[in-house]
Design a protein around this motif. Structure first.
Motif, PDB file in Angstrom:
ATOM      1  N   THR A 156       0.808  -1.219   0.000  1.00 16.53           N
ATOM      2  CA  THR A 156       0.000   0.000   0.000  1.00 16.53           C
ATOM      3  C   THR A 156       0.843   1.272   0.000  1.00 16.53           C
ATOM      4  OG1 THR A 156      -1.751  -1.173   1.177  1.00 16.53           O
ATOM      5  CG2 THR A 156      -1.839   1.224   1.217  1.00 16.53           C
ATOM      6  N   ALA A 157       1.793   1.394   0.903  1.00 16.66           N
ATOM      7  CA  ALA A 157       2.598   2.622   0.986  1.00 16.66           C
ATOM      8  C   ALA A 157       3.467   2.804  -0.257  1.00 16.66           C
ATOM      9  CB  ALA A 157       3.458   2.611   2.244  1.00 16.66           C
ATOM     10  N   TRP A 158       4.047   1.737  -0.762  1.00 21.38           N
ATOM     11  CA  TRP A 158       4.866   1.842  -1.975  1.00 21.38           C
ATOM     12  C   TRP A 158       3.994   2.139  -3.187  1.00 21.38           C
ATOM     13  CZ3 TRP A 158       9.626   3.019  -2.835  1.00 21.38           C
ATOM     14  CH2 TRP A 158      10.584   2.767  -1.843  1.00 21.38           C
ATOM     15  N   ARG A 159       2.792   1.581  -3.235  1.00 22.54           N
ATOM     16  CA  ARG A 159       1.881   1.875  -4.349  1.00 22.54           C
ATOM     17  C   ARG A 159       1.565   3.370  -4.388  1.00 22.54           C
ATOM     18  NH1 ARG A 159      -1.504  -2.335  -3.566  1.00 22.54           N
ATOM     19  NH2 ARG A 159      -2.982  -1.074  -2.440  1.00 22.54           N
ATOM     20  N   ARG A 160       1.344   3.971  -3.205  1.00 25.30           N
ATOM     21  CA  ARG A 160       1.108   5.428  -3.137  1.00 25.30           C
ATOM     22  C   ARG A 160       2.329   6.192  -3.641  1.00 25.30           C
ATOM     23  NH1 ARG A 160      -1.728   4.516   1.763  1.00 25.30           N
ATOM     24  NH2 ARG A 160       0.182   4.802   2.932  1.00 25.30           N
ATOM     25  N   LEU A 161       3.518   5.754  -3.212  1.00 22.33           N
ATOM     26  CA  LEU A 161       4.748   6.417  -3.660  1.00 22.33           C
ATOM     27  C   LEU A 161       4.917   6.289  -5.175  1.00 22.33           C
ATOM     28  CD1 LEU A 161       7.375   5.527  -0.955  1.00 22.33           C
ATOM     29  CD2 LEU A 161       7.016   7.792  -1.894  1.00 22.33           C
ATOM     30  N   LEU A 162       4.703   5.097  -5.702  1.00 24.98           N
ATOM     31  CA  LEU A 162       4.870   4.869  -7.134  1.00 24.98           C
ATOM     32  C   LEU A 162       3.908   5.719  -7.967  1.00 24.98           C
ATOM     33  CD1 LEU A 162       5.367   1.011  -7.037  1.00 24.98           C
ATOM     34  CD2 LEU A 162       7.059   2.675  -7.827  1.00 24.98           C
ATOM     35  N   ALA A 163       2.770   6.075  -7.392  1.00 27.37           N
ATOM     36  CA  ALA A 163       1.788   6.894  -8.106  1.00 27.37           C
ATOM     37  C   ALA A 163       2.093   8.393  -8.021  1.00 27.37           C
ATOM     38  CB  ALA A 163       0.389   6.630  -7.541  1.00 27.37           C
ATOM     39  N   HIS A 164       3.026   8.778  -7.185  1.00 28.65           N
ATOM     40  CA  HIS A 164       3.329  10.205  -6.997  1.00 28.65           C
ATOM     41  C   HIS A 164       4.113  10.756  -8.183  1.00 28.65           C
ATOM     42  CE1 HIS A 164       4.564  13.937  -5.169  1.00 28.65           C
ATOM     43  NE2 HIS A 164       3.616  13.714  -4.275  1.00 28.65           N
ATOM     44  N   PRO A 165       3.791  11.960  -8.651  1.00 27.69           N
ATOM     45  CA  PRO A 165       4.495  12.514  -9.818  1.00 27.69           C
ATOM     46  C   PRO A 165       5.983  12.794  -9.588  1.00 27.69           C
ATOM     47  CG  PRO A 165       2.901  14.098  -8.934  1.00 27.69           C
ATOM     48  CD  PRO A 165       2.709  12.812  -8.190  1.00 27.69           C
ATOM     49  N   ASP A 166       6.416  12.884  -8.331  1.00 26.68           N
ATOM     50  CA  ASP A 166       7.841  13.113  -8.037  1.00 26.68           C
ATOM     51  C   ASP A 166       8.658  11.829  -8.033  1.00 26.68           C
ATOM     52  OD1 ASP A 166       7.347  15.777  -7.718  1.00 26.68           O
ATOM     53  OD2 ASP A 166       7.470  15.767  -5.534  1.00 26.68           O
ATOM     54  N   VAL A 167       8.013  10.699  -8.304  1.00 30.39           N
ATOM     55  CA  VAL A 167       8.684   9.401  -8.214  1.00 30.39           C
ATOM     56  C   VAL A 167       8.740   8.778  -9.614  1.00 30.39           C
ATOM     57  CG1 VAL A 167       8.566   7.085  -7.194  1.00 30.39           C
ATOM     58  CG2 VAL A 167       7.962   9.091  -5.828  1.00 30.39           C
TER      59      VAL A 167
END
Length: 183
Positions: free
Chosen positions: A133-144
């Motif tokens: 869940t937390a990595w999925r949120r990070l992967l969806a972030h435009p800065d990543v």
């Protein structure tokens, strides 16, 4: 960060023998902090950090949030069970906790305008990141960004790493992973 003569510019988690930290220090002259769950014998500059113990992790995480803390966080989560981890169910829980912690490090680095890289040479780890869940949120972030090695090879021994990183680092890392004639 306690124990360092100057704040480290690079923080490496999952450092193994600390080759990246040592090379970074030698090439740049900047301090690098290397931490691992189980540092191998003969790696005196790699400190042990129990990623499963919140009280051990918090001071290191606080250093990433600090303006004087490391400007680059390199994450290399373990991909295979440690001999002391026991059953596969125990290892699955431990791996989930480690993914939680590494996602926190990446999130804190991103939130404080620091750079991060998460090295994912293992396809199982890449799948785990996409499902977490937390990595999925990070992967969806435009800065990543996700940097994959170019077709036709890469310059490192072993499986080609896939890197999840701060978008600002993606072009340089992509260039670094490209195969070079004679490299």
């Amino acid at each position: 960060m306690a124990g360092y003569s100057q704040p480290p510019a690079l923080l490496e988690l999952g450092a193994g023998a600390g080759h990246l930290s040592s090379a970074f220090n030698a090439a740049s002259g900047c301090s690098a902090a290397a931490w691992d769950l189980s540092p191998p014998p003969g790696s005196p500059h790699v400190r042990q950090l129990d990623l499963l113990a919140p009280t051990a992790v918090q001071p290191v995480l606080d250093s990433v949030a600090s303006p004087g803390g490391p400007s680059v966080v390199w994450l290399n989560p373990p991909t295979a069970p440690l001999p002391s981890e026991g059953s596969s169910a125990v290892w699955a829980r431990a791996r989930s906790c480690i993914l939680d912690v590494t996602a926190r490090f990446a999130s804190v680095a991103r939130a404080h305008a620091k750079l991060f890289v998460c090295e994912c040479p293992d396809p199982h780890l890449r799948t785990a990141l996409r499902q977490h869940t937390a990595w999925r949120r990070l992967l969806a972030h435009p800065d990543v960004a996700v940097v994959r090695p170019s077709v036709g090879g890469h310059r490192h021994a072993g499986p080609p790493p896939v890197l999840v990183c701060s978008r600002r680092l993606a072009p340089a890392l992509g260039d670094h992973l490209r195969a070079r004639r004679g490299a």
